[in-house]
Scaffold this active site. Structure first.
Site, mmCIF file in Angstrom:
data_model
loop_
_atom_site.group_PDB
_atom_site.id
_atom_site.type_symbol
_atom_site.label_atom_id
_atom_site.label_comp_id
_atom_site.label_asym_id
_atom_site.label_seq_id
_atom_site.Cartn_x
_atom_site.Cartn_y
_atom_site.Cartn_z
ATOM 1 N N ASP A 47 149.164 99.875 38.564
ATOM 2 C CA ASP A 47 147.919 99.397 39.155
ATOM 3 C C ASP A 47 146.933 99.556 38.005
ATOM 4 O OD1 ASP A 47 145.284 99.417 40.240
ATOM 5 O OD2 ASP A 47 146.178 99.591 42.221
ATOM 6 N N HIS A 48 146.584 98.472 37.361
ATOM 7 C CA HIS A 48 145.883 98.622 36.080
ATOM 8 C C HIS A 48 144.512 99.287 36.251
ATOM 9 C CE1 HIS A 48 143.701 94.932 37.067
ATOM 10 N NE2 HIS A 48 142.841 95.242 36.111
ATOM 11 N N HIS A 70 143.975 98.009 44.178
ATOM 12 C CA HIS A 70 142.855 98.576 43.414
ATOM 13 C C HIS A 70 141.815 99.258 44.308
ATOM 14 C CE1 HIS A 70 144.781 96.176 40.487
ATOM 15 N NE2 HIS A 70 144.103 95.069 40.648
ATOM 16 N N LYS A 126 135.602 87.282 45.032
ATOM 17 C CA LYS A 126 135.488 86.444 43.843
ATOM 18 C C LYS A 126 134.250 85.563 43.974
ATOM 19 C CE LYS A 126 140.322 86.385 42.447
ATOM 20 N NZ LYS A 126 140.203 87.250 41.263
#
Ligand code: BG6
Length: 487
Positions: free
Chosen positions: A176-177, A239, A339
């Protein structure tokens, strides 16, 4: 040795190779290191290296013209052509890696990075095992898996079964960056290394917490994937819940991987179950219509490439979560992600309770609440907003700020999340990766929501690009006498 499946793809070019380069330039890459990219296309070693070098030139944070370093690092990049489904290709790969082991003294250590679409995970892992590439007789064997890890609990479980048939949990690194971001790692430090915050971090002093991750970008060229994911699977399940876990967790017994992950999972287990009725009132979705971003007119989601013209996929999601434990009972957490919003930001806003209505709180009706704002990105810092006297007035009160920014000075760029995460895989530290039970509980939560959505077919209101999402999201807060902090 790092073996990248999907080694000519977007992720490898944008993230993995630049991260390797930056680790090399900063002297953190292990001395005995090489990378093998696996791809389906015919390509010479030279072409592959040139493409990787170009990717590093375009996407690396540190590049800035150091051609000698670039040459050095790409000389350790190799290309191996094979089809993922062709077993023979893995046998050849095995031979190839043994040769490279001799050159780079990599001692049989292997990191298999699956930078491919999830439908390929199963076949790759099975073939790796059958060809003996995962045997532990010499060196470590680790596997790195990109999100999305499944699309609901059932598919995630199936995927996990395939992987755990071959690898032990300690060998699996689910990325999970967000966890590689500097300020996410800082949340625990801020909370547990400061007498100033930890004693206040509970329902006696906190009114509510809001977590926002907004982007100005649309779906770009990922319409095909995004149609099946939406904001829920793309951001919320992973995230956003990571941010929630780190903000709400109890202090772990120690800082070791196991103890930290245990406490994080406990947060997910304490979230009250979302029954369909609750989903209706606590979860909001929305989809971007056309609008203006940074002075530029942008198209609606439904007009994006590979998006259905009557799509009901959400590009915005907000929800109110209750954590049922002694620390948090009565303190709502509001999460929102979307977004095509006015700014790119990820931040946690902790809003404190007001003081009793005496003195200033009696005299001034509109005193701002105290807030602690943890800024995750792009600005990395901590802001404390409190009330102070306006200079040169008798007792006018204004909000003032203590503002710490750790990446505002010119030239200060935090390492990219992938640098940290790749290095951790090489060092065998899985603290910043997702353990299976985190994935499991996060899907349980999301599955309840998608089940309610499929029963109810809720509206997916359109919000103008460049706005903070649908009015329903503001309503969610307003009903509770609160509002989003959009400053
Ligand atoms: C990815 C999502 O995981 O995270 C993308 O798939 C999103 O849709 C991205 O844009 C956001 O990451 P970052 O690091 O740019 O905030």
């Amino acid at each position: 040795m790092l073996i990248v499946f999907g080694g000519t793809g977007d992720l490898a070019h944008r993230k993995i190779y630049p991260a390797i380069y930056n680790l090399y330039v900063s002297g953190r890459l292990p001395e005995h290191f090489a990378t093998v990219a696996i791809g389906r296309r015919d390509k010479t070693q030279e072409t592959f290296r040139e493409e990787a070098a170009n990717a590093i030139r375009s996407f690396s944070r540190e590049n800035q013209g150091n051609e000698e370093d670039l040459k050095q690092i790409v000389s350790r990049f190799y290309y191996h052509r094979t089809d993922f489904t062709d077993f023979g290709g893995y046998e050849k790969l095995k031979e190839y890696l043994i040769q490279l082991d001799d050159i780079y003294q990599t001692n049989g250590n292997r990191i298999f990075y699956l930078a491919v679409a999830p439908e390929h995970f199963g076949v790759i892992v099975r073939h790796l095992a059958q060809s003996g590439l995962t045997g532990l007789n010499r060196g470590y064997k680790r596997v790195v898996i990109e999100k999305p890890f499944g699309k609901n609990l059932q598919s995630a479980t199936e995927l996990n079964n395939i992987i755990t048939n071959v690898f032990q949990e300690e060998q699996i690194y689910r990325i999970d960056h967000f966890l590689g971001k500097e300020m996410l790692q800082n949340i625990m430090v801020i909370r547990f290394a400061n007498a100033l915050f930890e004693p206040l971090w509970n329902n006696k002093y906190i009114d509510h917490i809001q977590i926002t991750s907004s982007e100005t970008l649309g779906v770009e060229n990922r319409g095909g994937y995004y149609e099946t994911a939406g904001a829920m699977r793309d951001m919320m399940q992973n995230h956003m819940l990571q941010l929630l876990m780190l903000t709400a967790m109890e202090a772990p017994v120690s800082l070791n991987t196991h103890d930290v992950r245990d406490e994080k999972v406990r947060v997910l287990k304490s979230i009250s179950t979302m029954e369909p009725e609750m989903v209706k009132s606590h979860v909001i979705r929305g989809q971007y219509g056309e609008g203006m971003i940074n002075g530029r007119r942008v198209p609606a989601y439904r007009a994006e490439d590979r998006v259905s013209s009557d799509s009901m996929t959400e590009t915005f999601m907000a929800m109110k979560v209750k954590i049922e434990n002694f620390r948090w009972a009565g303190v709502p957490f509001y999460l929102r992600t979307g977004k095509r919003m006015p700014v790119k930001t990820t931040r946690i806003v902790v809003q404190f309770l007001p003081l009793p209505e005496i003195l200033y709180y009696k005299e001034f009706q509109n005193l701002e609440p105290n807030r602690l704002i943890i800024e995750i990105q792009p600005r990395e810092g901590v802001i404390i907003r409190f009330n102070g006297k306006k200079p040169d007035t008798r007792s006018e009160i204004i909000p003032v700020e203590l503002d710490f920014c750790q990446n505002c000075a010119v030239g200060e760029v935090s390492p990219d999340a992938y640098e940290k995460l790749l290095l951790d895989v090489m060092e065998g530290d899985s603290t910043l990766f997702t353990r299976w039970d985190e994935v499991e509980y996060s899907w349980k939560l999301m599955d309840n929501i998608s089940r309610a959505w499929s029963l109810d077919q809720p509206d997916c209101p359109i919000y103008a690009s460049g706005s903070w999402g649908p009015a329903e999201a503001d309503e969610l807060m307003k009903r509770d006498g609160r509002s989003w902090f959009n400053e």
